[in-house]
Design an enzyme around this catalytic site. Structure first.
Site, short mmCIF file in Angstrom:
data_model
loop_
_atom_site.label_atom_id
_atom_site.label_comp_id
_atom_site.label_asym_id
_atom_site.label_seq_id
_atom_site.Cartn_x
_atom_site.Cartn_y
_atom_site.Cartn_z
N TYR A 255 0.85 -1.19 0.00
CA TYR A 255 0.00 0.00 0.00
C TYR A 255 0.89 1.25 0.00
O TYR A 255 1.75 1.40 0.85
CB TYR A 255 -0.89 -0.03 1.25
N CYS A 256 0.69 2.14 -0.99
CA CYS A 256 1.40 3.40 -1.08
C CYS A 256 2.91 3.15 -1.10
O CYS A 256 3.39 2.40 -1.95
CB CYS A 256 0.97 4.31 0.07
N ILE A 257 3.68 3.74 -0.19
CA ILE A 257 5.13 3.52 -0.20
C ILE A 257 5.45 2.06 0.11
O ILE A 257 6.50 1.55 -0.30
CB ILE A 257 5.84 4.45 0.80
#
Length: 600
Positions: free
Chosen positions: A336-338
């Site tokens: 998720y995301c980074i």
């Protein structure tokens, strides 16, 4: 006599009201002066070596002025257009005041909550104030945006900070030009402003002298009690993370376990806020053995932790422990995301090592190509990164509230000014809201890791270049990722714009599925099927142009979770008896663990 007594009573009541109002206003004035004195006292020893312009705005706006002066005719034209708009507004307002009907010259967007009070439309004075502001705001933004010959990065920065100024100057943010606040002030005899001042002082104390706006009643929530409540155990920990394994709710589970790698910019329990919207619970209910990485909130001792350390001590170690605990050689992984950026980097590294433990990869709102990373790029020019590195060198990390402020500025009307009005002008306490509690639970960033991430990915976009970065001496090439991939993006994402995340479809060489959800970076992901909210789009074709993909996409009502569940089911493997957490690794403590409870 009775009427005279009533008159005297009315007069006395009016005097009492006036006295109460005067006392409250005097208290507001006195305490406001004290706040200013305290601020000046705290800053007497201010570090004079700190940059006077940490956001590097002076140069950008100097260049803007130079470009604008090159075409004075355009400025005159824009000014004339504004005066014509004002003339139309004056005529419209005069017609309404005379009892006639008149269409508004300009109206706020339907999603603009600042002007929802009925007096913004029904009262001619406030309607005039509202429309005057909207006309001026449009003129300012269009004039700045239309300047030719600007460097693209400078132009983005100017647009962004001009919007910040325009949002800050909205009439809804001031007592005398906000009808709702005026009514509250009159009705409460100014008590709302006294309460608001108390709220502001409390927030300044909470921020150690800096204003740290309360978005929710933080005392209403407790990790493990009414948020992050999915049952499970911590089965491993090192200095960087804990690994949580969740208790199964089905008699059998898919053979291949599911490992979730959340961002370390925020905490993992966004995926487990409440039972009704917990993605972790949903995945467990689908028959997956779910493991989640819970990152530590770093301190000064972790100053030298690098992105590479997050890969080796984090994700690769997690793979080691998940395969050991489950006794299975292959794992499905979500980033998720980074956390997704780390996953993509790690997949390339593992491919080069001949490591085939990851069977499939799911990416939630993940950037790998940072060419157009949205408004967050206004914070990552060379001057600002240099200033940030100086700040981080003193403590060894970036404070979580600094990151939170930057993200809140991306949606300032919703995440800053709405709370200024509610907390400080109306004097109300913030409403208990689990999502905003999580949003306020910020985490720190280790100096070395954060500097690498900003420079090599956001600033230089090296991750997308084959061999642009190396991990443990291994050149990273995302084109070598050939496993099945599911990419989930969000249509209104301000942090990872969907057209930028879509570019990953042209990188990976395996079977890739791209799904676009409605809403933004958080609500677009946390969208349980039971809510029957939003929608999503799918398209089996993956043309290079994201607009072409969207033009050919099919719209589906409801949550993308159902689509993902069908996709991952085919990759989960045969059914095996459900696994009790910690059968091999042992149990350290109950979920959600202690690392997630470390506050900034």
């Amino acid at each position: 006599m009775a009427e005279q007594g009533a008159d005297r009573g009315s007069s006395t009541g009016s005097r009492d009201d006036a006295d109460a109002f005067a006392r409250n206003m005097r208290e507001v004035a006195e305490r406001s002066q004290q706040i200013i004195r305290d601020f000046l006292s705290r800053n007497e020893g201010l570090d004079t070596s700190a940059p006077a312009d940490p956001l590097n705005l002076t140069t950008a706006f100097t260049h803007l002025t130079e470009r604008m002066m090159e075409n004075p005719a355009r400025l005159v034209e824009a000014q004339a257009a504004l005066w014509q708009d004002y003339l139309n507004l004056w005529q419209s307002t005069a017609s309404r005041m005379a009892g006639g009907e008149a269409k508004p010259v300009i109206a706020p967007e339907p999603s603009d909550k600042r002007f929802k009070d009925k007096d913004w439309s029904e009262n001619q004075l406030f309607d005039f104030i509202k429309q005057s502001y909207l006309l001026t705001a449009r003129w300012i933004l269009n004039t700045v945006h239309g300047v030719q010959g600007m460097d693209p990065d400078e132009a983005r920065k100017i647009d962004f900070y001009t919007r910040q100024f325009v949002d800050a100057m909205a009439p809804s943010n001031f007592v005398t030009t906000n009808p709702e606040v005026l009514r509250a002030t009159i009705e409460s005899k100014g008590e709302n402003l006294v309460r608001g001042l108390n709220n502001m002082i409390r927030d300044m104390e909470k921020g150690g002298g800096e204003l740290r706006i309360s978005m929710t009643d933080e005392k209403a929530f407790e990790l493990g009690r009414n948020v992050a409540t999915a049952p499970g155990k911590v089965v491993f920990q090192n200095g960087l993370m804990q690994i949580l394994q969740y208790t199964p709710t089905t008699e059998t589970v898919h053979k291949r376990p599911l490992l979730i790698v959340p961002p370390w910019i925020n905490k993992f329990y966004i995926l487990d806020l409440q039972p009704k919207n917990s993605f972790i619970r949903f995945a467990v209910e689908q028959g997956h053995t779910v493991f989640v990485v819970s990152w530590v909130n770093p301190d000064e001792e972790m100053a030298k932790k690098t992105f590479e350390d997050y890969m080796v001590e984090g994700l690769i170690t997690a793979l080691d422990k998940v395969t050991e605990e489950s006794g299975v050689a292959e794992v499905n992984v979500i980033g998720y995301c980074i956390g997704g950026t780390l996953l993509a980097t790690t997949l390339s590294y593992l491919k080069a090592q001949g490591d085939k433990r990851v069977k499939s990869a799911t990416f939630f709102t993940t950037l790998t190509d940072f060419r157009d990373a949205g408004d967050i790029k206004v914070f990552v020019d060379e001057a600002q990164i240099g200033n940030l590195e100086k700040v981080m060198s003193k403590k060894g990390y970036l404070e979580g509230r600094k990151m939170a402020t930057a993200f809140n500025m991306l949606r300032s009307n919703d995440l800053i000014w709405s709370f200024v009005v509610n907390n400080y002008l109306l004097g109300k306490d913030p409403f208990p809201f689990d999502l905003l509690y999580w949003n306020s639970d910020a985490t720190r960033m280790p100096a070395a890791m954060h500097s690498f991430y900003l420079r090599h990915m956001y600033r230089e976009n090296k991750l997308v270049e084959p061999g642009g970065i190396t991990m443990r001496g291994v050149p990273i090439d995302l084109r070598q990722i050939d496993i099945p991939v599911y990419i989930l993006s969000a249509q209104q994402d301000h942090i990872a714009p969907w057209k930028s995340t879509y570019r990953a479809t042209q990188l990976y060489s395996g079977n890739t599925r791209f799904v676009l959800g409605a809403s933004g970076h958080i609500a677009g992901v946390i969208n349980p099927p039971a809510a029957n909210k939003y929608n999503y789009w799918t398209n089996k074709d993956l043309p290079a142009d994201p607009e072409a993909w969207f033009a050919g996409a099919e719209k589906h009502a409801g949550s993308w979770w159902v689509d993902w569940a069908k996709w991952i089911k085919r990759l989960g493997g045969a059914q095996v008896p459900a696994r009790t957490p910690g059968e091999v690794l042992g149990v350290i403590e109950d979920a959600p663990g202690s690392y997630v409870k470390m506050r900034d």
